[in-house]
Motif scaffolding. Structure first.
Motif, PDB file in Angstrom:
ATOM      1  N   SER A 236       0.836  -1.197   0.000  1.00  0.00           N
ATOM      2  CA  SER A 236       0.000   0.000   0.000  1.00  0.00           C
ATOM      3  C   SER A 236       0.875   1.253   0.000  1.00  0.00           C
ATOM      4  CB  SER A 236      -0.902  -0.012   1.233  1.00  0.00           C
ATOM      5  OG  SER A 236      -1.689   1.151   1.299  1.00  0.00           O
ATOM      6  N   ARG A 237       0.418   2.268  -0.736  1.00  0.00           N
ATOM      7  CA  ARG A 237       1.135   3.545  -0.783  1.00  0.00           C
ATOM      8  C   ARG A 237       0.164   4.685  -0.463  1.00  0.00           C
ATOM      9  NH1 ARG A 237       4.670   3.710  -6.321  1.00  0.00           N
ATOM     10  NH2 ARG A 237       2.667   3.294  -7.319  1.00  0.00           N
ATOM     11  N   GLY A 238       0.630   5.651   0.303  1.00  0.00           N
ATOM     12  CA  GLY A 238      -0.186   6.817   0.592  1.00  0.00           C
ATOM     13  C   GLY A 238      -0.374   7.672  -0.651  1.00  0.00           C
ATOM     14  N   ASN A 239      -1.523   8.310  -0.754  1.00  0.00           N
ATOM     15  CA  ASN A 239      -1.809   9.151  -1.906  1.00  0.00           C
ATOM     16  C   ASN A 239      -0.990  10.440  -1.842  1.00  0.00           C
ATOM     17  OD1 ASN A 239      -2.991   9.893  -4.297  1.00  0.00           O
ATOM     18  ND2 ASN A 239      -5.018  10.264  -3.448  1.00  0.00           N
ATOM     19  N   ALA A 240      -0.732  11.016  -3.001  1.00  0.00           N
ATOM     20  CA  ALA A 240      -0.019  12.290  -3.073  1.00  0.00           C
ATOM     21  C   ALA A 240      -0.993  13.448  -2.892  1.00  0.00           C
ATOM     22  CB  ALA A 240       0.693  12.405  -4.417  1.00  0.00           C
ATOM     23  N   GLY A 241      -0.519  14.546  -2.342  1.00  0.00           N
ATOM     24  CA  GLY A 241      -1.374  15.691  -2.082  1.00  0.00           C
ATOM     25  C   GLY A 241      -2.017  16.264  -3.329  1.00  0.00           C
ATOM     26  N   TRP A 242      -1.341  16.156  -4.470  1.00  0.00           N
ATOM     27  CA  TRP A 242      -1.903  16.691  -5.712  1.00  0.00           C
ATOM     28  C   TRP A 242      -2.879  15.716  -6.368  1.00  0.00           C
ATOM     29  CZ3 TRP A 242       3.326  15.525  -5.090  1.00  0.00           C
ATOM     30  CH2 TRP A 242       3.758  14.340  -5.688  1.00  0.00           C
ATOM     31  N   ASN A 243      -3.125  14.544  -5.750  1.00  0.00           N
ATOM     32  CA  ASN A 243      -3.989  13.521  -6.347  1.00  0.00           C
ATOM     33  C   ASN A 243      -5.210  13.231  -5.486  1.00  0.00           C
ATOM     34  OD1 ASN A 243      -4.487  11.641  -8.486  1.00  0.00           O
ATOM     35  ND2 ASN A 243      -3.780   9.978  -7.172  1.00  0.00           N
ATOM     36  N   LEU A 244      -5.539  14.144  -4.581  1.00  0.00           N
ATOM     37  CA  LEU A 244      -6.739  13.978  -3.766  1.00  0.00           C
ATOM     38  C   LEU A 244      -7.978  14.320  -4.597  1.00  0.00           C
ATOM     39  CD1 LEU A 244      -5.436  15.641  -0.475  1.00  0.00           C
ATOM     40  CD2 LEU A 244      -5.401  13.209  -1.102  1.00  0.00           C
ATOM     41  N   GLY A 245      -9.146  14.151  -3.994  1.00  0.00           N
ATOM     42  CA  GLY A 245     -10.381  14.432  -4.723  1.00  0.00           C
ATOM     43  C   GLY A 245     -10.463  15.851  -5.229  1.00  0.00           C
TER      44      GLY A 245
END
Length: 585
Positions: A236-245
């Motif tokens: 599992s990898r945390g999402n990037a800040g520029w790839n949020l909803g």
């Protein structure tokens, strides 16, 4: 009962009191039971008794408290649902999990209701949907064609109006090929973005959980809810800040790759070239600039998946059963796994080294692009063709899909039209990892659907430079060192004055917006990786900073601005129209 099951429409219907989750889902279950003998989409359709705990949990909940209140969904039967057998389309392999897969747990907590476990190519090995002892899954539009696989039953539940969305998996194309064949959006998010804990592995290092929806905005909503780092999943990898909803929105101008003519393969399909050309034109009409792309290194990477050692990774899951109970595993799966026992450690490392070389080359080709457009499949194949040449026809289906997870890219398959016989035809947008919401934004525009007014974001930020950071000048290395690429040379709107600031040793300009007597200033637009923007900003000395700059075409982009106090002792050089022109003077 005909109900629009798309997420927003269903939520609106619940809010208006048009349906209750219990009545709707039990009615959908009955409809699914009627259709299943024909389409073979469900391996296990939940009974009314098995559905009751999920429905009862909604009795005391409110529509406002649960984002997926009463939303029916289906689960590919290599993904665990607690208390229901997981078969991976192999009865001898079946087990009953005590706990659901993380992604299923998330959905149920959000109010979604599982309708059942869906059919698949055995052990998720195949792209056609016919390799199952539970029967072949036929296409939702034309019954002479397969539904596509390996996530064969899941897209059928959405296409036939039984669920709002469905879960699949994708190692080599299993979430994209069936989406194309059933007129759906298939999101193969970046590896690790949606947890695979509780999923029967195909290739553990490559597997992704996918979603099937009617529209890209629905896929965006689901991704925002599901992209949570999971301690149960070591990949599992945390999402990037520029790839949020919040990254989902309106797409402006963009550059997209189009494979060279010699790399496009339609396997004799007469309609494919025109359908793909129309897709390219549609992206151009949305503001895209088409850039010819050498697809050959991507295709070489694709061949590693089955010609290389990764087949041994599949064998690590199935091998023991295949040896001890050979009759339990379909002959075509035996054929796929046949060479796995001979794969050596040396073979594996050599293939990994070659893959890394190809990854570096492919990443360089993508550096100046927002995404790449390809067909999802070159040519649909009939059930009869699959029966005659199962391995060859299956391989053809994966021509444009097999490289994606090996190279760690995000991809979304989306509907693009119909062939002359009425069969759906689709294209795929793919790009760098963690650009999922941007790809979905572009897919939404392609579908002609409404998106939020905010600007879509990806893993690159446009930065407007007007002085020492221009190409070839003293500080341009600060951009180049961080992987920035030059997008365009342009001018500002005629609302600025340009000054040579006092001090040094590196001479710097100050661009200031004015109410009158302004001029247009020569500029460059660079794209810098979002992850590097903070370090770049930290190197900018006062009185300069980053703000919004208006370009001559009316766009506002992030760029260098100057505080008014910094103009003390500065020389007004606006008459030269740009920093480079003044230096050359």
């Amino acid at each position: 009962m005909k109900v629009n099951l798309q997420l927003d429409a269903l939520r609106k219907a619940y809010g208006a009191g048009e349906h209750s989750p219990r009545d709707l889902i039990l009615a959908l279950r009955e409809r699914a039971a009627q259709l299943n003998p024909r389409f073979n989409m469900f391996i296990h359709l939940l009974s009314a008794e098995e559905l009751e705990p999920y429905l009862a949990a909604l009795d005391g909940a409110s529509l406002q408290s649960l984002p997926l209140y009463g939303v029916p969904f289906a689960i590919k039967d290599n993904i665990d649902l607690a208390g229901i057998p997981t078969t991976a389309a192999c009865p001898a392999f079946a087990y009953v999990p005590e706990r659901s897969a993380t992604v299923v747990e998330q959905l149920i907590k959000l109010g979604a209701v599982p309708l059942g476990k869906t059919n698949l190519d055995q052990f998720a090995t195949g792209l056609n949907g016919t390799r199952s002892p539970y029967g072949a899954c036929i296409n939702s539009v034309l019954e002479d064609y397969p539904s596509g696989g390996s996530s064969a039953g899941s897209p059928l539940t959405v296409a036939l109006g039984l669920t709002s969305f469905a879960l699949g998996t994708d190692t080599a194309g299993s979430g994209r090929v069936p989406a194309a064949l059933n007129n759906l959006v298939g999101l193969k998010a970046s590896k690790g973005l949606i947890s695979t804990a509780g999923v029967v592995p195909a290739c553990r290092t490559l597997d992704c959980v996918t979603t099937f929806t009617a529209t890209a905005p629905e896929a965006s909503q689901l991704l925002q809810l599901l992209a949570v780092q999971d301690p149960r999943d070591e990949y599992s990898r945390g999402n990037a800040g520029w790839n949020l909803g919040s990254a989902f929105g309106r797409v402006g101008r963009f550059r997209f790759g189009v494979p060279r003519q010699q790399d496009l393969e339609f396997f004799g399909c007469q309609e494919g070239p025109a359908l793909f050309a129309a897709a390219v034109e549609r992206l151009q009409a949305l503001g895209g600039e088409a850039v010819t792309l050498d697809l050959s290194p991507f295709l070489e990477a694709a061949r590693l998946l089955y010609e290389g050692p990764w087949v041994a990774e599949r064998y690590s899951v199935v091998g023991e059963l295949a040896r001890n109970q050979p009759e339990a595993v379909l002959p075509v799966i035996h054929a796929v796994l046949a060479k796995a026992p001979q794969v050596s450690g040396v073979d594996t490392f050599r293939a990994q080294y070659r893959l890394q070389q190809l990854k570096a080359e492919c990443d360089r080709l993508l550096a100046g692009l927002e995404c790449v457009l390809t067909p999802t499949i070159g040519r649909p194949v009939t059930l009869a063709e699959l029966a005659e040449e199962p391995v060859l026809r299956n391989a053809e289906l994966g021509y444009y899909t097999n490289f994606m997870n090996l190279l760690d890219y995000a991809a979304v398959a989306l509907p693009s039209g119909f062939m002359g016989n009425g069969l759906p035809w689709g294209v795929t947008l793919f790009g760098r990892a963690f650009t999922d919401q941007y790809l979905l934004s572009l897919a939404s525009a392609y579908q002609g659907l409404e998106v939020p007014a905010r600007e879509a974001r990806n893993d690159r930020v446009s930065v407007v430079v007007c002085g020492a950071h221009l190409e070839g000048l003293a500080l341009n290395w600060q951009l180049q060192q961080r992987g920035a690429t030059l997008v365009e040379a342009t001018r500002s709107s005629p609302n600025y004055r340009l000054y040579a600031l006092a001090g040094g040793p590196v001479q710097r300009p100050g661009m200031v917006r004015v109410a009158r007597d302004g001029v247009a200033i020569a500029l460059e637009v660079w794209q810098i990786p979002s992850a590097a923007l903070g370090a770049f900003l930290a190197e900018i000395p006062a009185p300069l900073g980053l703000g919004k700059v208006e370009l001559e075409d009316g766009r506002w982009e992030t760029g260098f601005v100057c505080d008014a106090y910094g103009l003390e002792g500065a020389q007004d050089i606006s008459e030269w129209g740009g920093w480079r022109a003044w230096l050359n003077s």
